[in-house]
Design a protein around this motif. Sequence first.
Motif, PDB file in Angstrom:
ATOM      1  N   GLY A  26       0.820  -1.200   0.000  1.00 53.82           N
ATOM      2  CA  GLY A  26       0.000   0.000   0.000  1.00 53.82           C
ATOM      3  C   GLY A  26       0.854   1.250   0.000  1.00 53.82           C
ATOM      4  N   PRO A  27       0.219   2.418  -0.054  1.00 48.62           N
ATOM      5  CA  PRO A  27       0.969   3.674  -0.138  1.00 48.62           C
ATOM      6  C   PRO A  27       1.807   3.980   1.096  1.00 48.62           C
ATOM      7  CG  PRO A  27      -1.386   4.077   0.150  1.00 48.62           C
ATOM      8  CD  PRO A  27      -1.234   2.621  -0.139  1.00 48.62           C
ATOM      9  N   ILE A  41       3.606  -0.554  -5.840  1.00 47.24           N
ATOM     10  CA  ILE A  41       3.084   0.256  -4.751  1.00 47.24           C
ATOM     11  C   ILE A  41       1.748   0.826  -5.204  1.00 47.24           C
ATOM     12  CG2 ILE A  41       3.460   2.272  -3.285  1.00 47.24           C
ATOM     13  CD1 ILE A  41       6.496   1.886  -3.786  1.00 47.24           C
ATOM     14  N   MET A  42       0.686   0.483  -4.493  1.00 48.90           N
ATOM     15  CA  MET A  42      -0.642   0.965  -4.856  1.00 48.90           C
ATOM     16  C   MET A  42      -0.791   2.438  -4.473  1.00 48.90           C
ATOM     17  SD  MET A  42      -3.111  -2.256  -3.834  1.00 48.90           S
ATOM     18  CE  MET A  42      -2.853  -2.010  -2.063  1.00 48.90           C
ATOM     19  N   LEU A  46      -7.628   0.987  -1.529  1.00 50.38           N
ATOM     20  CA  LEU A  46      -8.739   0.328  -2.215  1.00 50.38           C
ATOM     21  C   LEU A  46      -8.349  -0.158  -3.604  1.00 50.38           C
ATOM     22  CD1 LEU A  46     -11.909   2.448  -1.319  1.00 50.38           C
ATOM     23  CD2 LEU A  46     -11.565   0.016  -0.859  1.00 50.38           C
ATOM     24  N   ASN A  47      -7.469   0.576  -4.263  1.00 52.11           N
ATOM     25  CA  ASN A  47      -6.983   0.190  -5.587  1.00 52.11           C
ATOM     26  C   ASN A  47      -8.139  -0.092  -6.562  1.00 52.11           C
ATOM     27  OD1 ASN A  47      -4.627  -0.259  -7.211  1.00 52.11           O
ATOM     28  ND2 ASN A  47      -5.150  -2.444  -7.227  1.00 52.11           N
ATOM     29  N   ASN A  48      -9.122   0.814  -6.558  1.00 58.69           N
ATOM     30  CA  ASN A  48     -10.279   0.734  -7.459  1.00 58.69           C
ATOM     31  C   ASN A  48     -11.187  -0.467  -7.185  1.00 58.69           C
ATOM     32  OD1 ASN A  48      -9.610   3.089  -8.976  1.00 58.69           O
ATOM     33  ND2 ASN A  48      -8.072   1.891 -10.091  1.00 58.69           N
ATOM     34  N   VAL A 166       0.447  -4.213   8.213  1.00 57.34           N
ATOM     35  CA  VAL A 166       0.949  -3.928   6.866  1.00 57.34           C
ATOM     36  C   VAL A 166      -0.122  -4.208   5.816  1.00 57.34           C
ATOM     37  CG1 VAL A 166       2.577  -4.728   5.092  1.00 57.34           C
ATOM     38  CG2 VAL A 166       3.360  -4.329   7.432  1.00 57.34           C
ATOM     39  N   THR A 167      -0.288  -3.281   4.887  1.00 55.52           N
ATOM     40  CA  THR A 167      -1.104  -3.515   3.701  1.00 55.52           C
ATOM     41  C   THR A 167      -0.179  -4.018   2.602  1.00 55.52           C
ATOM     42  OG1 THR A 167      -2.709  -1.817   4.286  1.00 55.52           O
ATOM     43  CG2 THR A 167      -2.585  -2.447   1.962  1.00 55.52           C
ATOM     44  N   GLY A 168      -0.317  -5.294   2.265  1.00 54.22           N
ATOM     45  CA  GLY A 168       0.572  -5.859   1.258  1.00 54.22           C
ATOM     46  C   GLY A 168       0.355  -7.342   1.086  1.00 54.22           C
ATOM     47  N   ALA A 169       1.021  -7.892   0.094  1.00 53.23           N
ATOM     48  CA  ALA A 169       0.992  -9.330  -0.157  1.00 53.23           C
ATOM     49  C   ALA A 169       2.338  -9.742  -0.720  1.00 53.23           C
ATOM     50  CB  ALA A 169      -0.131  -9.703  -1.123  1.00 53.23           C
TER      51      ALA A 169
END
Length: 334
Positions: A26-27, A41-42, A46-48, A166-169
């Motif tokens: 995420g950002p 990196i989004m 939400l990434n649409n 963390v926002t990520g994968a």
Amino acid sequence: MNKKRGQQSMVFAFPPVITSTANIVGPMEGEGILTEFYDQIMEDNLNNKNSWELCESYMMEWAIRTAVAKDNCVMEDVDYVLAGDLLNQLMSTHFAIRNLDRPFLGLYGACSTMVESMLIGSTLIDGGYANKIVAAVSSHHDTAERQYRFPTEQGVQRPMISQWTVTGASAAVLSVIGTGPRITAATVGKIVDMGIKDPNAMGPAMAPAAADTIWRHFSDTGRQPGYYDMIYTGDLGNVGKSLVIELFKERGVDLSANYEDCGCMIYKKNQDAHSGASGCASSGIVFTGYIYKMLLGKKMRKILLVGTGSLHSPTSYQQKESIPCIAHAIAVEI
């Protein structure tokens, strides 16, 4: 050959190769310390997508597909996908995997899941039951907050001991042949519960489990801390990391020279993450980005990655239960 070592560890006769990795964040993570080590990196969380949960599923599917593409293969070459996340019934994982049409094992070890998936994948490859496996995890700050704590819209004040999910994968491809670092040994952890009940204090809750697994790894394999260039725990944060160092000092061992926590490596001090990072993707994005590239460049040759997990749930917290914790370890060498 007896591959078992001591009570909880194993040494692989045919160590799987980590032939590729991928990650997406995420950002907030993108503005942190390890920006150059992320594949995507989004722009926002939400990434649409129509919900944070759908965004998390997107991240996991993207990471898996990208790791497979980097390995110069196709999804049909993957024997099994081993993956998990933090949400009830592995919600984000199941929606991501349904589009891949591959045999799948869903795993829940909370924030230890990345190491757990690579550990189990290594045993499948070492045992001759698979040629190629993808291990993957995801977490998302807003989905985790909604499930475990409070809706983010409420703006609840967080205590300083808390960590930022963390926002990520991340995804890693494990192969029977190829070039890259190999998973040479592993230690399966035990549940350790020191009676902590505050879900904001995950670092202090998980630190004893991390120390127990690291100590058991040394005892089972006969290795010392100096065998590894670095020892990394998953997401203990600043408080939990300090506690691990203290617990080893009580045993007469100085772990501080080559020990770091992934949760302390993601955010800058001015990002207000408090005690550091947490979540499945904490160790996931650090390993598949920074650590993996350091190994490929031979700036490090031997590391011990210790995934740490806080195994509480909203139900157990509401019933005033304490927090059971777990830690698993893999040795990665090139």
